[in-house]
Design a protein around this motif. Structure first.
Motif, PDB file in Angstrom:
ATOM      1  N   PHE A 121      39.699  47.547  36.889  1.00  0.00           N
ATOM      2  CA  PHE A 121      39.163  48.052  38.151  1.00  0.00           C
ATOM      3  C   PHE A 121      38.967  49.569  38.158  1.00  0.00           C
ATOM      4  O   PHE A 121      37.931  50.068  38.611  1.00  0.00           O
ATOM      5  CB  PHE A 121      40.058  47.639  39.319  1.00  0.00           C
TER       6      PHE A 121
ATOM      7  N   ARG B 242      45.657  47.844  45.204  1.00  0.00           N
ATOM      8  CA  ARG B 242      45.644  46.381  45.196  1.00  0.00           C
ATOM      9  C   ARG B 242      45.399  45.842  43.788  1.00  0.00           C
ATOM     10  O   ARG B 242      45.989  44.844  43.384  1.00  0.00           O
ATOM     11  CB  ARG B 242      44.554  45.861  46.153  1.00  0.00           C
ATOM     12  N   SER B 243      44.532  46.515  43.037  1.00  0.00           N
ATOM     13  CA  SER B 243      44.164  45.984  41.719  1.00  0.00           C
ATOM     14  C   SER B 243      45.344  46.033  40.753  1.00  0.00           C
ATOM     15  O   SER B 243      45.360  45.348  39.746  1.00  0.00           O
ATOM     16  CB  SER B 243      42.983  46.758  41.144  1.00  0.00           C
ATOM     17  N   ARG B 244      46.358  46.820  41.082  1.00  0.00           N
ATOM     18  CA  ARG B 244      47.520  46.912  40.192  1.00  0.00           C
ATOM     19  C   ARG B 244      48.577  45.868  40.504  1.00  0.00           C
ATOM     20  O   ARG B 244      49.592  45.786  39.831  1.00  0.00           O
ATOM     21  CB  ARG B 244      48.119  48.320  40.280  1.00  0.00           C
ATOM     22  N   LEU B 245      48.317  45.077  41.515  1.00  0.00           N
ATOM     23  CA  LEU B 245      49.256  44.004  41.880  1.00  0.00           C
ATOM     24  C   LEU B 245      48.717  42.682  41.367  1.00  0.00           C
ATOM     25  O   LEU B 245      47.521  42.541  41.124  1.00  0.00           O
ATOM     26  CB  LEU B 245      49.412  43.951  43.403  1.00  0.00           C
ATOM     27  N   PRO B 246      49.608  41.702  41.192  1.00  0.00           N
ATOM     28  CA  PRO B 246      49.129  40.424  40.651  1.00  0.00           C
ATOM     29  C   PRO B 246      48.122  39.734  41.587  1.00  0.00           C
ATOM     30  O   PRO B 246      48.100  39.983  42.792  1.00  0.00           O
ATOM     31  CB  PRO B 246      50.408  39.592  40.513  1.00  0.00           C
ATOM     32  N   ILE B 247      47.300  38.882  41.000  1.00  0.00           N
ATOM     33  CA  ILE B 247      46.396  38.041  41.783  1.00  0.00           C
ATOM     34  C   ILE B 247      47.272  37.094  42.597  1.00  0.00           C
ATOM     35  O   ILE B 247      48.130  36.424  42.036  1.00  0.00           O
ATOM     36  CB  ILE B 247      45.467  37.230  40.843  1.00  0.00           C
ATOM     37  N   SER B 248      47.104  37.075  43.924  1.00  0.00           N
ATOM     38  CA  SER B 248      48.020  36.240  44.710  1.00  0.00           C
ATOM     39  C   SER B 248      47.647  34.776  44.589  1.00  0.00           C
ATOM     40  O   SER B 248      46.473  34.419  44.488  1.00  0.00           O
ATOM     41  CB  SER B 248      48.045  36.701  46.164  1.00  0.00           C
TER      42      SER B 248
ATOM     43  N   ALA C  20      39.285  43.929  43.276  1.00  0.00           N
ATOM     44  CA  ALA C  20      40.646  44.461  43.372  1.00  0.00           C
ATOM     45  C   ALA C  20      41.662  43.334  43.496  1.00  0.00           C
ATOM     46  O   ALA C  20      42.788  43.443  43.019  1.00  0.00           O
ATOM     47  CB  ALA C  20      40.746  45.410  44.563  1.00  0.00           C
ATOM     48  N   GLN C  21      41.231  42.232  44.127  1.00  0.00           N
ATOM     49  CA  GLN C  21      42.131  41.090  44.302  1.00  0.00           C
ATOM     50  C   GLN C  21      42.102  40.157  43.094  1.00  0.00           C
ATOM     51  O   GLN C  21      42.963  39.308  42.938  1.00  0.00           O
ATOM     52  CB  GLN C  21      41.759  40.303  45.562  1.00  0.00           C
TER      53      GLN C  21
ATOM     54  N   GLN D 184      39.818  42.809  37.784  1.00  0.00           N
ATOM     55  CA  GLN D 184      41.003  43.430  38.385  1.00  0.00           C
ATOM     56  C   GLN D 184      41.664  44.410  37.405  1.00  0.00           C
ATOM     57  O   GLN D 184      41.992  45.533  37.766  1.00  0.00           O
ATOM     58  CB  GLN D 184      42.009  42.366  38.827  1.00  0.00           C
TER      59      GLN D 184
ATOM     60  N   LEU E 139      41.888  50.186  47.132  1.00  0.00           N
ATOM     61  CA  LEU E 139      41.431  49.160  46.188  1.00  0.00           C
ATOM     62  C   LEU E 139      42.247  49.215  44.893  1.00  0.00           C
ATOM     63  O   LEU E 139      42.674  48.190  44.358  1.00  0.00           O
ATOM     64  CB  LEU E 139      39.946  49.374  45.874  1.00  0.00           C
ATOM     65  N   LEU E 140      42.452  50.443  44.444  1.00  0.00           N
ATOM     66  CA  LEU E 140      43.151  50.622  43.175  1.00  0.00           C
ATOM     67  C   LEU E 140      44.595  50.132  43.286  1.00  0.00           C
ATOM     68  O   LEU E 140      45.111  49.461  42.385  1.00  0.00           O
ATOM     69  CB  LEU E 140      43.123  52.115  42.809  1.00  0.00           C
TER      70      LEU E 140
ATOM     71  N   LYS F 236      39.884  37.820  42.495  1.00  0.00           N
ATOM     72  CA  LYS F 236      39.225  36.537  42.723  1.00  0.00           C
ATOM     73  C   LYS F 236      38.507  36.506  44.075  1.00  0.00           C
ATOM     74  O   LYS F 236      38.751  37.368  44.923  1.00  0.00           O
ATOM     75  CB  LYS F 236      40.234  35.399  42.672  1.00  0.00           C
TER      76      LYS F 236
END
Lengths: 169, 660
Positions: A129, B420-426, A97-98, A126, B417-418, A100
């Motif tokens: 997902f 979070r998965s729709r937001l950019p990789i920090s 989900a993140q 991601q 989870l979903l 990485k």
């Protein structure tokens, strides 16, 4: 010797670390030791290896036929991905989900994806997902099957990873 | 050459027979020997071809005095006994080739050599050949005696070889699991090792194998558990696990930070260590909580890798995990890298620290289920804040899921989870994680001796104190949990100069304090416990002693994890017994408030005051106050000044503390 006795007398109160390290989380392993781990929260002791009674004749490698261990007592190479995904399931979906994370990179390595593609691997998990984890009941085995499809569908990863050979380089 | 007598030959064959038919021999004992002697003819005919060479090797071993060499002593786990002789720590009978092997290194060596000559067909089914069961002994003896492959049949050890090939070590890492969140009893920590494989490479630490030594408890009863741990009636065994299972256990379930010390050994040394580990996998040791514990046996593995290291000898009574880490770190060139692996709650707290006050509040509301991520408050946040919040929330849910017994496969709800998965990789590449625990090898030693001078209302005195363990709240907390203490067997003597009297001032058998700073997410109370002998300080009774016990709960607060200020309060129940008291006892309690403040890392100040209330036995109400300050001169040396007031009595002490 006074020291010995006194320490012994009061140490009764201090023994929780032994409990914590010995009787805790149901971590999987092969042969000796897997039975000592007790039940894992969540009730999925996937590698419930048991000693088969030839105790004394051999060392770490005594496992039951249902486990994922080879007869040498380590995880069978062709089972490595499955066992890894099952044991690290929560960390894996979190990192997917993140996009990485260390667990995710390790899984990429288990698919023989070279380090240069790990970023792509993470981004793929991601962005896909909602397909990888399509509902709340997806098992780790289902997740891997879906993941392998996604690797195949991704031009870059399909070329550089290898979903058939399990063991690492 | 020594003449070989008939009795020698018979004895040797009896040894061989016990190898051929161990279960018979042990089960029926001497009665069966006659029967077995008949069978022995088979052994004799089979063994006779190699017999001569075996005798030669045994002779040679005697001449070279191999059984008294350090490596042999290490391999068989021999320790010196108090009144002469040696005894092996191994308690599984199969660990020895000779029936007297536990206490007789020489007969063990003889029998080991003999066992290497046993033909395969004479072993009962399912048994591995002794050469394969004890590969480290075989390797070492063959090096020392230069086995002639034409005269001894070298066995092929299939399982062992596959084991070694899979592990394929390039390195070994000593891993320390630091204290358990809010549980000072786990402050002693735990050590295990990780075998770093060539196969997995440096970026795949998780799928390397960990080697753990632990007791196998056979009871759930806490008291029996404690007792058995102390008197050594649990069996301790080595186990090999994928390292990720240990990371799950410590990092995610118990939320303990891991410290990884990569060690430097040659491949030969690593190979020998693994061969020896294979031998240990088949046996067990009586587990003693303080002596033969996880750390002790880990040290013995390192000594096998490099017998020049004398690690175990350094410990007199107890082997405390942090001490073994310090010792290993102190070996020149042994540690090549130290890595930190934060626990899941450490990761969460790290993220919380990077939130604004509003974000922190929203995070708390979500975690406490007072609002959801569907709410407008969350939805209107910028993406980076949402990502940070969800990352922390997922850590929290992961930790919770490990605590709860649930059959649900997905531990973090898919909706979270979903989202979070729709937001950019920090991007947190510049965001190095703060170390919420500190390197155990930088901590002070666990033994402490103290030398002090002081003055009370009447006269000056000298103070001497010693304790074997472990850490007190006034000591420098690097390497330890900064909010708790365990004081164990702390004996304090005072010599009063004018009255020329030596008195036991205090004996703390056990004192534990866990100041759990308030966290709205978990809100755990602080607690403390104190059992020991003290001086009756609110009386003028010529420094008479009392026996006391107290237990209390309280509340403490630290503005944030790295804040130098820690406030605490306690309400305790107390019992005191002394013949100076009316009816020889008093029961009551106290209320205490106080604070610790770290002016610098080395300088700490404590201020506290308490109101003592005794309502049963001798009734009394009085105040005590304390000011204490410590300055650490180095890792193992500090100076302290303490000013105490008990009722109407005052005293001041200046002391030097040395840790080792």
């Amino acid at each position: 010797m006074i020291r010995n006795g006194l320490i012994a007398a009061t140490a009764l109160l201090l023994l929780s670390p032994v409990a914590a390290s010995a009787a805790g989380y149901g971590a999987a392993g092969c042969g000796w030791g897997s039975e000592i781990m007790g039940s894992e929260p969540g009730g999925k002791q996937i590698l419930a290896a048991t000693t088969n009674g030839t105790s004394g004749s051999q060392t770490f490698g005594i496992t039951s036929g249902t486990s994922n261990c080879g007869d040498h007592g380590l995880i069978s190479l062709h089972k490595e991905r499955e066992v890894f995904a099952q044991q690290n399931y929560t960390s894996l979906v979190k990192e997917m989900a993140q996009g990485k994370g260390e667990t995710l990179s390790t899984l990429a390595n288990l698919y023989q994806c070279p380090g240069s593609t790990h970023q792509e691997f993470g981004a793929m998990t991601q962005s896909k997902f909602d397909q990888l984890i399509s509902n709340d009941q997806v098992t780790s085995a289902e997740l891997l099957a879906k993941l392998e499809n996604q690797i195949n569908d991704n031009p870059k990863l399909a070329k550089s990873c290898n979903i058939r050979i399990s063991s690492l380089n | 050459m020594r003449e070989v007598s008939i009795t020698d030959v018979v004895l040797r064959y009896v040894r061989l027979i016990t190898y051929c038919f161990p279960s018979f021999a042990f089960r029926f004992g001497f009665v069966c020997c006659t029967v077995l002697l008949c069978f022995s003819f088979f052994c004799i005919t089979h063994a006779s071809a190699n017999n001569h060479y075996l005798l030669e090797l045994q002779q040679q071993a005697k001449q070279q005095q191999l059984s008294s060499k350090r490596v042999w002593r290490l391999l068989l786990k021999y320790n010196k006994k108090t009144f002469g002789g040696v005894v092996s720590e191994a308690d599984g009978i199969d660990f020895f080739a000779s029936p007297t092997g536990k206490t007789d290194p020489e007969s063990e060596l003889d029998a080991t050599l003999a066992s290497f000559f046993v033909p395969m067909e004479q072993l009962s089914e399912g048994k591995e050949h002794p050469q394969c069961n004890f590969p480290a002994r075989f390797k070492w003896l063959s090096q020392q005696l230069q086995f002639d492959p034409d005269r001894i049949q070298i066995q092929h050890c299939d399982r062992l070889n596959r084991w070694l090939t899979t592990l394929d070590p390039v390195g070994v890492t000593l891993v320390f699991a630091s204290y358990f969140l809010n549980n000072p009893a786990s402050m002693f920590g735990h050590t295990l090792i990780r075998i770093d494989s060539r196969r997995t490479g440096p970026d795949n630490q998780l799928i390397n194998y960990g080697v753990n030594y632990a007791a196998e408890p056979d009871t759930d009863n806490a008291f029996l558990y404690a007792l058995k741990g102390l008197i050594g009636s649990f069996e301790g065994r080595f186990a090999v696990f994928p390292y990720y299972t240990k990371v799950q256990e410590y990092n995610n379930w118990e939320s303990r930070d891991l410290w990884e010390y990569q060690l430097k050994f040659t491949e030969d040394q690593l190979n020998m260590m693994l061969l020896h580990l294979w031998e240990l996998g088949g046996t067990y040791f009586d587990y003693y909580y303080f002596q033969e514990n996880c750390s002790y046996h880990v040290l013995s593995l390192l000594e096998i890798a490099n017998p020049e290291l004398h690690l175990k000898d350094q410990f007199f009574f107890s082997v405390i995990p942090t001490d073994t880490i310090k010792l290993v770190k102190a070996q020149k060139g042994l540690v090549k890298q130290i890595d930190y692996r934060p626990a899941v709650l450490t990761k969460m707290n790290h993220k919380r620290m990077h939130m604004t006050v509003e974000e922190q509040q929203l995070f708390l509301d979500i975690a406490k289920e007072r609002t959801t991520i569907e709410d407008e408050r969350f939805k209107q946040l910028p993406n980076s804040s949402k990502a940070l919040l969800l990352n922390a929330y997922m850590d929290y849910l992961q930790y919770l899921s490990m605590q709860r017994k649930t059959d649900k496969e997905v531990k973090i709800p898919r909706s979270v989870l979903l989202a979070r998965s729709r937001l950019p990789i920090s991007d947190d590449s510049n965001n190095q994680i703060e170390q919420f625990s500190t390197r155990p090898d930088l901590g002070h030693g666990t033994d402490r001796s103290q030398l002090g001078v002081g003055h009370n209302d009447h006269e000056p005195f000298l103070e001497f104190a010693y304790r074997p363990a472990y850490h007190d709240l006034m000591a420098r907390d690097i390497g330890y949990d900064k909010n708790s203490e365990i004081i164990f067997m702390d004996f304090k003597l005072r010599y009063f100069i004018e009255s020329e009297r030596l008195r036991l001032d205090q004996a703390k058998f056990l004192a534990i304090t866990a100041l759990n700073p308030f966290d709205p997410l978990f809100n755990k109370l602080s607690w403390r416990l104190d059992i020991g002998i003290d001086t009756l300080r609110d009386h003028d009774c010529n420094y008479c002693n009392l026996l006391k016990g107290s237990y209390g709960r309280g509340f403490s607060y630290r503005p944030n994890f790295f804040s130098p200020l820690l406030l605490f309060s306690f309400a305790d129940v107390k019992a005191e017994v002394s013949k100076e008291l009316k009816e020889h006892y008093r029961l009551g309690g106290d209320i205490e408030v106080g604070s610790y403040y770290d002016v610098t890392q080395n300088w700490r100040i404590k201020l506290s005051g308490s109101y003592q209330i005794f309502l049963l036995g001798e009734t009394k109400l009085f105040f005590t106050t304390q000011f204490a300050t410590r300055y650490a001169l180095s890792q193992n040396l500090d100076v302290r000044l303490e000013l105490n007031r008990y009722d109407h009595n005052h005293e001041g002490i200046f002391s030097i503390n040395y840790f080792f």
